[in-house]
Design a protein around this motif. Structure first.
Motif, PDB file in Angstrom:
ATOM      1  N   GLU A 118     -33.366 -26.433 -78.878  1.00  0.00           N
ATOM      2  CA  GLU A 118     -34.645 -26.078 -78.257  1.00  0.00           C
ATOM      3  C   GLU A 118     -35.330 -27.362 -77.785  1.00  0.00           C
ATOM      4  OE1 GLU A 118     -36.516 -23.826 -81.429  1.00  0.00           O
ATOM      5  OE2 GLU A 118     -35.853 -21.948 -80.490  1.00  0.00           O
ATOM      6  N   ILE A 174     -37.107 -19.841 -65.187  1.00  0.00           N
ATOM      7  CA  ILE A 174     -36.903 -20.063 -66.616  1.00  0.00           C
ATOM      8  C   ILE A 174     -38.184 -19.807 -67.392  1.00  0.00           C
ATOM      9  CG2 ILE A 174     -37.399 -22.554 -66.582  1.00  0.00           C
ATOM     10  CD1 ILE A 174     -34.743 -20.662 -68.706  1.00  0.00           C
ATOM     11  N   SER A 178     -37.149 -17.112 -70.350  1.00  0.00           N
ATOM     12  CA  SER A 178     -37.160 -17.532 -71.745  1.00  0.00           C
ATOM     13  C   SER A 178     -37.957 -16.582 -72.644  1.00  0.00           C
ATOM     14  CB  SER A 178     -37.684 -18.962 -71.867  1.00  0.00           C
ATOM     15  OG  SER A 178     -37.663 -19.397 -73.207  1.00  0.00           O
ATOM     16  N   LYS A 181     -36.266 -13.132 -72.988  1.00  0.00           N
ATOM     17  CA  LYS A 181     -35.129 -13.168 -73.907  1.00  0.00           C
ATOM     18  C   LYS A 181     -35.595 -13.268 -75.358  1.00  0.00           C
ATOM     19  CE  LYS A 181     -31.068 -15.826 -75.259  1.00  0.00           C
ATOM     20  NZ  LYS A 181     -30.291 -17.064 -75.096  1.00  0.00           N
ATOM     21  N   GLY A 312     -37.749 -23.048 -70.839  1.00  0.00           N
ATOM     22  CA  GLY A 312     -36.682 -22.735 -71.769  1.00  0.00           C
ATOM     23  C   GLY A 312     -35.823 -23.942 -72.086  1.00  0.00           C
ATOM     24  N   SER A 313     -34.861 -23.724 -72.952  1.00  0.00           N
ATOM     25  CA  SER A 313     -33.920 -24.774 -73.349  1.00  0.00           C
ATOM     26  C   SER A 313     -32.845 -24.958 -72.285  1.00  0.00           C
ATOM     27  CB  SER A 313     -33.253 -24.390 -74.667  1.00  0.00           C
ATOM     28  OG  SER A 313     -32.435 -23.240 -74.479  1.00  0.00           O
ATOM     29  N   GLU A 316     -30.654 -21.944 -72.211  1.00  0.00           N
ATOM     30  CA  GLU A 316     -31.272 -20.806 -71.526  1.00  0.00           C
ATOM     31  C   GLU A 316     -31.233 -20.977 -70.013  1.00  0.00           C
ATOM     32  OE1 GLU A 316     -34.512 -19.063 -74.721  1.00  0.00           O
ATOM     33  OE2 GLU A 316     -35.046 -20.852 -73.562  1.00  0.00           O
ATOM     34  N   GLU A 319     -27.818 -19.977 -68.946  1.00  0.00           N
ATOM     35  CA  GLU A 319     -27.680 -18.523 -69.072  1.00  0.00           C
ATOM     36  C   GLU A 319     -28.415 -17.809 -67.950  1.00  0.00           C
ATOM     37  OE1 GLU A 319     -28.590 -14.992 -72.367  1.00  0.00           O
ATOM     38  OE2 GLU A 319     -28.842 -17.110 -72.922  1.00  0.00           O
ATOM     39  N   MET A 320     -29.618 -18.273 -67.621  1.00  0.00           N
ATOM     40  CA  MET A 320     -30.402 -17.678 -66.552  1.00  0.00           C
ATOM     41  C   MET A 320     -29.703 -17.797 -65.207  1.00  0.00           C
ATOM     42  SD  MET A 320     -33.940 -19.107 -64.899  1.00  0.00           S
ATOM     43  CE  MET A 320     -33.031 -20.581 -64.428  1.00  0.00           C
TER      44      MET A 320
END
Length: 367
Positions: A118, A174, A178, A181, A312-313, A316, A319-320
Motif C-alpha cells: 500500500e 484509480i 481503489s 474495490k 491506489g497502490s 491496484e 489491476e485497473m
C-alpha cells in the motif's frame, strides 16, 4: 538544459494567476538524473481538478515555479541502469500521482505500508508534482514534452488501451477504482456515485464493470440525467433541481456511496439517508472552500461508516488498467492539443469538460 538530444519544455505556473490560464511555456531543468530514473517522451497528459487547486495555491502554498499534470502517458526514451520496472526504450508507460516511496531509499528498511503493498500510504511517498524527489529536487508534471522520474511507478499500458484513455485513468480512474474495490463493489451491491464529472463518470463505469447490481448516479443538475444513463447508470438523482426529497426513492437502500464532490456545501444528511445500516460513504473530493459538516445522528443510528480514500497502490493501478482493457471501458475523454492548455484550464473552471480533458503533444498523437 538539453538532455541527450531532447529538451524539457512545459507550461510553467509562476503564481496563483496561472490557474486562470496564465501559464507560460518555457524550457525547464528536470530533476538531476539518477540511474534509478527513466525519461518519458510525453504523448498524453490528462488534466485534473487537482492541477487547478495546486496552481492557485488552494490547498497549500504552491512552490512556484511549478508544472502540473499527474496523468502522464508516453514513450520511454532513456532507462537508468538501476531503474525498477523492467523498462525498455520504446515502451509505452503511464505515470500517476505517486512517483516514489521508501523503496527508493537504499539501505533503509521498508515501512509497514510498503510491506503491505500500500505504497500510497508510505511516509516517504513522493508525488509527481511538486515533489520533492528523494534527492531534494522539485518534481515537474505532465504539461510538458518530457518527464523524468524513478522507474518504480511507471506502468506498462496494455496494448488494448488507447493512450488518452490510459492517461486519464492514472489519477481519475484509480481514485475511483481503489475505494470501489476496497469497500466491496460487485455482484449483490447497490452503489451510488456522487458527482458526475471527471472522477464520478469513472465511478459509474468501473462500478458497472465490477458487476454492481445497481449503480445510481447523483449530481446537482437534472441536465446530466441522460449522460449518466448513457454511461451505464441504472438511475439518476438530481439533488438541487429535482424533488426536495430526492433521497427518498432509495432511502436506506445503498451499500456504498463514493462522493467526488469538492464543496463544503455538500448535502451530507441526504447522502447518509441513502445508506443501508452499516453502509459506507467514502469521500474522495477535497474542498478548498472550507470544511463540510457531517451530521452525527444518521451515522450513529445506522452504524454507518464515513471514510476517505486517496489514490491506489501500484498493484491496484495494474489491476485497473487490465480491467479497463478487458472490459473495453471507454471514458468520455476529449483530447486537446498541448498548446491549448491555458484555454483548457479556463474551460475546466466553467465546467465544460464532458468529462475529462487530455492534452496531446501533436508529434505523438498517433499513439
Amino acid at each position: 538544459m538539453s538532455t541527450q538530444n531532447y529538451k524539457f519544455e512545459g507550461w510553467v505556473g509562476h503564481d496563483p494567476s496561472s490557474a486562470e490560464g496564465k501559464m507560460v511555456w518555457t524550457e525547464f531543468e528536470p530533476k538531476r538524473w539518477e540511474e534509478t530514473d527513466i525519461d518519458i517522451k510525453i504523448t498524453h497528459s490528462g488534466m485534473c481538478g487537482s492541477d487547478i487547486h495546486t496552481l492557485r495555491s488552494g490547498w497549500y502554498p504552491a512552490p512556484y515555479p511549478i508544472i502540473v499534470g499527474h496523468e502522464i502517458v508516453g514513450e520511454v526514451v532513456r532507462v537508468g541502469s538501476k531503474a525498477v520496472g523492467n523498462h525498455r526504450v520504446g515502451d509505452r508507460v503511464g505515470v500517476g500521482c505517486l512517483t516514489d516511496n521508501c523503496e527508493g531509499l537504499p539501505g533503509k528498511p521498508k515501512c509497514d505500508a510498503c510491506v503491505a503493498g500500500e505504497e500510497q500510504f508510505c511516509p516517504k511517498a513522493r508525488w509527481t508534482y511538486p515533489g520533492p524527489h528523494h534527492n531534494g529536487d522539485k518534481g515537474y508534471g505532465g504539461y510538458a514534452t518530457y518527464h523524468r522520474c524513478p522507474g518504480r511507478f511507471a506502468f506498462k499500458i496494455p496494448d488494448a488501451l488507447e493512450s488518452g484513455q490510459a492517461a486519464t485513468m492514472m489519477c481519475a480512474g484509480i481514485t475511483m477504482f481503489s475505494p470501489l474495490k476496497l469497500w466491496g463493489c460487485g455482484p449483490g451491491k447497490k452503489v451510488g456515485i456522487i458527482g458526475l464529472g471527471g472522477l464520478g463518470h469513472y465511478g459509474v463505469l468501473f462500478a458497472k464493470a465490477m458487476g454492481a447490481d445497481q449503480v445510481i448516479a447523483i449530481s446537482r443538475r437534472e441536465s446530466k440525467r441522460q449522460q449518466a444513463l448513457q454511461l451505464g447508470a441504472d438511475d439518476y438523482l438530481a439533488t438541487e433541481e429535482g424533488d426536495k426529497g430526492w433521497f427518498k426513492k432509495y432511502y436506506g437502500q445503498l451499500d456504498l456511496l463514493i462522493s467526488t464532490v469538492a464543496s463544503s456545501k455538500s448535502p451530507m444528511k441526504g447522502y447518509l439517508a441513502l445508506l443501508k445500516p452499516k453502509g459506507t460513504l467514502v469521500h474522495v473530493g477535497n474542498p478548498d472552500d472550507g470544511q463540510f459538516v457531517i451530521p452525527p445522528t444518521p451515522l450513529i443510528m445506522k452504524s454507518a461508516n464515513f471514510a476517505g480514500s486517496t489514490i491506489g497502490s501500484a498493484g491496484e493501478v495494474r489491476e485497473m488498467l487490465q480491467l479497463a482493457a478487458d472490459k473495453k471501458i471507454q471514458a468520455w475523454v476529449e483530447q486537446r492539443p498541448m498548446k491549448e492548455a491555458n484555454q483548457a484550464l479556463k474551460d475546466m473552471e466553467t465546467g465544460k469538460p464532458r468529462y475529462r480533458y487530455c492534452l496531446v503533444n501533436e508529434a505523438g498523437s498517433k499513439l
